[in-house]
Design a protein around this motif. Structure first.
Motif, short mmCIF file in Angstrom:
data_model
loop_
_atom_site.label_atom_id
_atom_site.label_comp_id
_atom_site.label_asym_id
_atom_site.label_seq_id
_atom_site.Cartn_x
_atom_site.Cartn_y
_atom_site.Cartn_z
N SER A 140 0.84 -1.20 0.00
CA SER A 140 0.00 0.00 0.00
C SER A 140 0.87 1.24 0.00
N ILE A 141 0.33 2.35 -0.48
CA ILE A 141 1.08 3.60 -0.62
C ILE A 141 0.30 4.72 0.03
N VAL A 142 1.02 5.50 0.87
CA VAL A 142 0.41 6.66 1.52
C VAL A 142 1.23 7.88 1.13
N ALA A 143 0.58 8.91 0.62
CA ALA A 143 1.30 10.10 0.15
C ALA A 143 0.52 11.36 0.52
N ARG A 144 1.30 12.44 0.69
CA ARG A 144 0.66 13.74 0.87
C ARG A 144 0.34 14.27 -0.53
N TYR A 145 -0.93 14.37 -0.79
CA TYR A 145 -1.37 14.73 -2.14
C TYR A 145 -1.26 16.24 -2.36
N GLY A 146 -1.47 16.99 -1.30
CA GLY A 146 -1.41 18.45 -1.43
C GLY A 146 -2.10 19.10 -0.25
N GLU A 189 -3.69 19.79 2.98
CA GLU A 189 -4.11 18.87 4.03
C GLU A 189 -4.70 17.58 3.48
N GLU A 190 -4.50 17.31 2.19
CA GLU A 190 -5.04 16.09 1.56
C GLU A 190 -4.00 14.97 1.60
N ILE A 191 -4.47 13.79 1.91
CA ILE A 191 -3.64 12.58 1.94
C ILE A 191 -4.27 11.55 1.02
N ALA A 192 -3.44 10.92 0.20
CA ALA A 192 -3.95 9.91 -0.74
C ALA A 192 -3.41 8.55 -0.35
N VAL A 193 -4.25 7.54 -0.44
CA VAL A 193 -3.88 6.16 -0.12
C VAL A 193 -4.21 5.27 -1.32
N ILE A 194 -3.21 4.47 -1.74
CA ILE A 194 -3.43 3.51 -2.82
C ILE A 194 -3.26 2.12 -2.22
N ILE A 195 -4.30 1.28 -2.40
CA ILE A 195 -4.22 -0.10 -1.91
C ILE A 195 -4.37 -1.03 -3.11
N PRO A 196 -3.32 -1.75 -3.50
CA PRO A 196 -3.40 -2.66 -4.65
C PRO A 196 -4.36 -3.81 -4.36
N GLN A 197 -4.98 -4.33 -5.42
CA GLN A 197 -5.88 -5.49 -5.35
C GLN A 197 -6.88 -5.36 -4.19
N CYS A 198 -7.54 -4.23 -4.19
CA CYS A 198 -8.52 -3.94 -3.14
C CYS A 198 -9.85 -3.59 -3.81
N ASP A 199 -10.92 -4.34 -3.52
CA ASP A 199 -12.21 -4.06 -4.16
C ASP A 199 -12.95 -2.96 -3.37
N LYS A 200 -14.18 -2.63 -3.85
CA LYS A 200 -14.93 -1.52 -3.24
C LYS A 200 -15.27 -1.79 -1.79
N ALA A 201 -15.66 -3.01 -1.49
CA ALA A 201 -16.09 -3.32 -0.12
C ALA A 201 -14.95 -3.15 0.86
N ALA A 202 -13.76 -3.67 0.47
CA ALA A 202 -12.61 -3.54 1.35
C ALA A 202 -12.19 -2.08 1.48
N ALA A 203 -12.28 -1.33 0.38
CA ALA A 203 -11.91 0.08 0.43
C ALA A 203 -12.83 0.85 1.36
N LEU A 204 -14.14 0.59 1.31
CA LEU A 204 -15.09 1.25 2.20
C LEU A 204 -14.79 0.92 3.66
N SER A 205 -14.41 -0.33 3.93
CA SER A 205 -14.09 -0.73 5.29
C SER A 205 -12.87 0.03 5.82
N VAL A 206 -11.83 0.14 4.95
CA VAL A 206 -10.61 0.86 5.36
C VAL A 206 -10.93 2.33 5.59
N ALA A 207 -11.73 2.92 4.72
CA ALA A 207 -12.08 4.34 4.84
C ALA A 207 -12.82 4.63 6.14
N ARG A 208 -13.79 3.79 6.51
CA ARG A 208 -14.52 3.99 7.75
C ARG A 208 -13.60 3.87 8.96
N LEU A 209 -12.64 2.92 8.87
CA LEU A 209 -11.69 2.75 9.96
C LEU A 209 -10.83 4.00 10.12
#
Length: 581
Positions: free
Chosen positions: A480-486, A488-508
């Motif tokens: 996974s990749i965590v970067a400062r996008y600009g 106060e924005e932070i961007a996270v890239i999670i490889p091989q991650c579907d929508k359900a898993a992404a929603l779970s990570v976001a809520r966490l």
């Protein structure tokens, strides 16, 4: 010899047999042909009852000379002449034993046969010896002309002197060396007539030593010619004796070696320069023959390997050197069979190319091998420890620069440039049938108000705390990749991650940031919160990087519009399933 004469009243004889034999002996078939034909013809014309006996004897006399000529092949010696003379005697007297009745032999033998045999023998011997001496004289004359021509054409000096050092013979080369004009001008003169006194005395001393010892000598002589040119001679002096063995003079052969001596001097100087250069080389140098035995080394080579300097000598096999280096701890220890290690190491070092090795004391040595024309190996050993350290430091610096070039200075996360490169790579490798990667765009709610209220230093500290919490949560997802996008924005890239898993990570993420309880009086929430927008590749029409970024950004704005501190997806159909964290 072929004319008959009255040897005894009523007995006519001739010496044709002597002529026939010596013609064959000295002239061979060509010379014997004419006398043979004449003898046969005259005897046939004479007729008589002895014709049948005379012809075979004529042939026998001729054959004896030809046979001797065939085997002697040269000027006959006394023994050969004697044998042929006896053959002549037999040819001339054999007819008597055939034609004279046996009862008359006691009368004929002492009165006719014996004197005639003696006459034949003496005539053959005298004729043969006379011809032999003439042939020897002609041969000696020819040889003298040949020898004279050789001596005169010889480019080296050749001369003879008497016991007092006076020239008695010399060739033109000697005259040229002595600057005398012709060889005749040397006769009767000595070296004192052509050289300075000191030089002539040295030359005469060499001659006296030769005459005293009676043995040939080979010396090198240096002198200055009349034209001022320094000259070197390689001189062979040998005594010559009379028939009684007493010395009567000496023969001298001189060869000018001035050019050779000059080349030797230049070579010696070049070798000294080369030796000085090799001794002052910063690199070690060693040569090995085709069998791997050391044949040369300089001092620096021994300095590079102090623990084995005593075995790195001429004649030592490279394998023995490597074994000593391993046993004495000079080379870094390696596992495995030692004989196999030695064999592979020797083969690698002797093969053309460059090889680096680390010694046990931490130094790095580079061996550069080149093959010689004789099949051996020339190896240059260089201490590259400093360059290896510099290289390592440079590599470390480059890695740090690379990290700095891809790292955000405030949060320690990847920066925007690294984020773009990582996203490009993931998108290019994503499958069209498998979901992922998923992109989470995170924004700290009302961060401008936070900075206005608490100041930028506190705001920076707050942003760094939020970034660290996001990085801690996402670290459990591989690659996974965590970067400062600009901002106060932070961007996270999670490889091989579907929508359900992404929603779970976001809520966490929303829950974890909220649980940090960072005071924020500028927000209606009373604490620092984040809003998250998510988008997943190959879902909801997302097919490329631009779609992914745009969809995630739209989802983030949707989360902010929904009251912040919440998660939204790029697919509106998922919003009903999104529960406020």
């Amino acid at each position: 010899m072929s004319l008959p004469f009255q040897f005894h009243p009523g007995v006519l004889l001739d010496l044709r047999y002597t002529l026939l034999a010596i013609s064959g002996l000295f002239g061979g078939p060509v010379a014997a042909a004419a006398p043979f034909v004449v003898a046969v013809g005259r005897r046939v014309m004479s007729g008589g009852t002895g014709l049948s006996v005379a012809l075979p004897l004529i042939f026998m006399a001729t054959a004896s000379g030809l046979i001797a000529h065939r085997f002697i092949r040269g000027i006959p010696d006394g023994r050969s002449i004697c044998v042929v003379s006896l053959a002549v005697v037999f040819s001339g007297t054999a007819g008597f034993f055939v034609k004279v009745p046996f009862d008359q032999w006691p009368v004929v033998m002492p009165s006719v046969v014996a004197p005639f045999a003696l006459l034949l023998f003496v005539s053959a011997m005298i004729s043969s010896f006379a011809i032999s001496q003439e042939l020897k004289r002609q041969e000696a004359t020819t040889l003298n002309r040949i020898y004279r021509a050789i001596i005169e054409a010889l480019p080296d000096c050749l001369n003879a002197k008497d016991l007092k050092g006076r020239f008695i013979a010399a060739n033109p080369a000697t005259a040229a060396l002595m600057s005398s004009g012709t060889a005749a001008n040397l006769i009767g003169k000595t070296d004192f007539d052509f050289f300075p006194q000191e030089t002539a005395r040295v030359f005469r001393a060499d001659e006296e030593a030769l005459l005293r010892d009676g043995k040939p000598i080979l010396i090198e002589q240096r002198f200055t010619r009349a034209d001022g040119v320094e000259t070197w001679l390689a001189t062979l002096k040998a005594p010559f004796d009379d028939d009684d063995g007493k010395p009567i003079g000496m023969i001298t052969h001189n060869r000018e070696i001035t050019d050779r001596k000059r080349l030797e001097s230049e070579l010696a100087q070049t070798q000294r320069h080369l030796a000085d250069a090799l001794a002052s080389m910063a690199d070690g140098l060693a040569m090995f023959d085709r069998k791997g035995a050391q044949v040369f080394n300089n001092a620096r080579y021994l300095e590079l390997f102090p623990l084995t300097a005593d075995v790195r000598s001429t004649g030592t096999c490279l394998r023995a050197i490597i074994r000593a280096a391993i046993e004495r701890g000079e080379e870094a220890p390696v596992g495995g069979d030692i004989d196999d290690i030695i064999e592979r190491s020797a083969a690698a070092i002797l093969s053309p190319g460059d090889r680096q090795m680390r010694l046990a004391d931490g130094r790095w040595i580079e061996a550069r091998t080149r093959v010689t024309e004789e099949g051996g190996s020339l190896i240059v050993f260089s201490d590259i420890t400093t360059s290896k350290r510099t290289e390592e430091e440079l590599r470390t610096l480059n890695e740090r620069l690379k990290v700095m070039a891809h790292t955000d200075g405030l949060t320690g996360l990847l920066n925007r440039r690294a984020f773009d490169e990582a996203l490009d790579d993931l998108v290019s490798r994503s499958s069209q049938t498998v979901a992922g990667p998923s992109l989470l765009m995170i924004d700290v709610d009302k961060f401008k108000a936070y900075n206005d209220t608490y100041g930028h230093p506190v705001g920076d500290a707050c942003l760094k705390r939020v970034a660290n919490r996001v990085a801690e949560i996402v670290a459990s997802y591989p690659r996974s990749i965590v970067a400062r996008y600009g901002g106060e924005e932070i961007a996270v890239i999670i490889p091989q991650c579907d929508k359900a898993a992404a929603l779970s990570v976001a809520r966490l993420l929303c829950a974890q940031v909220r649980s940090m309880e960072i005071e924020h009086v500028g927000s209606e929430k009373g604490r620092v919160t984040v809003s998250v927008g998510i988008a997943t590749m190959n879902a909801a029409g997302v097919r490329g990087k631009r779609d992914l970024l745009g969809s995630a950004d739209e989802a983030l704005y949707a989360a902010k519009a929904a009251g912040r501190d919440c998660v939204r997806s790029c697919d509106p159909s998922d919003d009903a399933a999104v529960v406020r964290a």
